[in-house]
Design a protein around this motif. Structure first.
Motif, PDB file in Angstrom:
ATOM      1  N   ASP A  47       1.087  -1.214  -0.201  1.00 45.97           N
ATOM      2  CA  ASP A  47       0.096   0.029   0.030  1.00 45.97           C
ATOM      3  C   ASP A  47       1.164   1.105  -0.001  1.00 45.97           C
ATOM      4  O   ASP A  47       1.503   1.665   1.062  1.00 45.97           O
ATOM      5  CB  ASP A  47      -1.068  -0.050   1.231  1.00 45.97           C
ATOM      6  N   CYS A  50       0.320   4.763   2.316  1.00 44.46           N
ATOM      7  CA  CYS A  50      -0.692   4.107   3.162  1.00 44.46           C
ATOM      8  C   CYS A  50      -1.480   4.915   4.120  1.00 44.46           C
ATOM      9  O   CYS A  50      -2.643   4.625   4.236  1.00 44.46           O
ATOM     10  CB  CYS A  50      -0.457   3.023   3.834  1.00 44.46           C
ATOM     11  N   GLY A  53      -3.798   3.532   6.849  1.00 44.94           N
ATOM     12  CA  GLY A  53      -3.848   2.295   6.884  1.00 44.94           C
ATOM     13  C   GLY A  53      -5.008   1.664   6.447  1.00 44.94           C
ATOM     14  O   GLY A  53      -5.333   0.474   6.755  1.00 44.94           O
ATOM     15  N   LEU A  56      -5.041  -1.726   4.505  1.00 44.82           N
ATOM     16  CA  LEU A  56      -4.500  -2.681   5.027  1.00 44.82           C
ATOM     17  C   LEU A  56      -5.300  -3.813   5.484  1.00 44.82           C
ATOM     18  O   LEU A  56      -4.806  -4.892   5.000  1.00 44.82           O
ATOM     19  CB  LEU A  56      -3.583  -2.162   6.101  1.00 44.82           C
ATOM     20  N   ARG A  60      -5.108  -7.387   3.691  1.00 45.84           N
ATOM     21  CA  ARG A  60      -4.618  -8.735   4.615  1.00 45.84           C
ATOM     22  C   ARG A  60      -5.609  -9.910   4.182  1.00 45.84           C
ATOM     23  O   ARG A  60      -5.213 -11.030   4.249  1.00 45.84           O
ATOM     24  CB  ARG A  60      -4.562  -8.443   6.002  1.00 45.84           C
ATOM     25  N   VAL A  69       1.852  -8.072   3.465  1.00 46.56           N
ATOM     26  CA  VAL A  69       1.304  -6.741   3.396  1.00 46.56           C
ATOM     27  C   VAL A  69       2.159  -5.603   3.929  1.00 46.56           C
ATOM     28  O   VAL A  69       2.697  -5.683   5.226  1.00 46.56           O
ATOM     29  CB  VAL A  69      -0.130  -6.803   3.922  1.00 46.56           C
ATOM     30  N   GLY A  71       2.679  -1.490   4.208  1.00 47.95           N
ATOM     31  CA  GLY A  71       2.255  -0.107   4.092  1.00 47.95           C
ATOM     32  C   GLY A  71       3.326   0.923   4.338  1.00 47.95           C
ATOM     33  O   GLY A  71       4.007   1.019   5.178  1.00 47.95           O
ATOM     34  N   ARG A  87      -4.201  -0.827  13.019  1.00 46.66           N
ATOM     35  CA  ARG A  87      -4.232  -1.374  11.550  1.00 46.66           C
ATOM     36  C   ARG A  87      -2.535  -1.780  11.197  1.00 46.66           C
ATOM     37  O   ARG A  87      -2.439  -2.532  10.125  1.00 46.66           O
ATOM     38  CB  ARG A  87      -4.288  -0.297  10.409  1.00 46.66           C
ATOM     39  N   GLY A  91      -0.474  -5.195   8.634  1.00 49.24           N
ATOM     40  CA  GLY A  91       0.632  -5.173   7.541  1.00 49.24           C
ATOM     41  C   GLY A  91       1.825  -4.566   8.239  1.00 49.24           C
ATOM     42  O   GLY A  91       1.669  -4.058   9.324  1.00 49.24           O
TER      43      GLY A  91
END
Length: 199
Positions: A47, A50, A53, A56, A60, A69, A71, A87, A91
């Motif tokens: 991401d 991000c 997040g 995220l 996931r 994952v 971010g 979050r 990730g």
């Protein structure tokens, strides 16, 4: 704002604490945007930019526990807000600039970028960097929970011919950066441009 990373960071630092409360209804749009990436169990996804997040958890869910994952964001305050929202459990968070990602060549299956394109300091170079970290055939989603016209109205401005998100501008920008656009949607309820990493 798009030409200076420090101004981008300043902009988002000032807004990080209440970012999620300003846009509380965007969750389903993010989930729908992530679904368009076609991620599979075990995939690796970034991401990019991000923020707090918000994508995220959906990323996931798409790649499962065996997937990776990441971010990445330039603004520490946004990552702090992501952690506060829990979050970071979805990730790994990286304090990183999209112009120099700490990711090896071809390591990822996909990149998700929400609201990213208008904040890139050097769009062609930055999109090329995203292409560097994605395997050939991997995908990129440039997303926003509302379309260009709705966003311009929200911000009290007019759309301009130079808008990088306009299809006629974005398609060649992506093509020159290692990507091939495969779909483009710009409607009030969402903006989503999907591209595939060229071999």
């Amino acid at each position: 704002m798009s030409d200076d990373p420090s101004r981008v960071q300043e902009f988002f630092t000032a807004r990080a604490a209440d970012w999620d409360t300003r846009f509380p209804d965007d969750g389903p749009a993010y989930a729908a945007g992530v679904a368009e990436l076609g991620l599979r169990t075990g995939d690796s996804v970034l991401d990019a930019g991000c923020g707090t997040g918000r994508a995220l958890p959906a990323l996931r869910a798409a790649v499962g526990t065996s997937g990776v994952v990441l971010g990445a964001d330039l603004t520490p305050a946004m990552l702090t807000a992501a952690v506060a929202a829990g979050r970071d459990s979805a990730g790994a968070l990286l304090l990183a600039d999209v112009s120099r990602l700490p990711v090896r060549d071809g390591a990822l299956d996909a990149v998700f970028g929400a609201g990213l394109i208008s904040h890139l300091p050097q769009p062609a170079e930055n999109l090329h960097e995203l292409a560097r970290v994605v395997r050939p055939g991997g995908r990129l989603a440039l997303f926003h929970p509302i379309g260009r016209a709705a966003l311009a109205a929200r911000q009290g401005r007019q759309m301009t011919p130079g808008d990088l998100r306009a299809e006629d501008n974005l398609r060649p920008l992506l093509a020159g950066s290692g990507w091939r656009m495969v779909s483009y949607v710009d409607e009030d309820a969402r903006f989503l441009a999907l591209a595939v990493r060229e071999g």
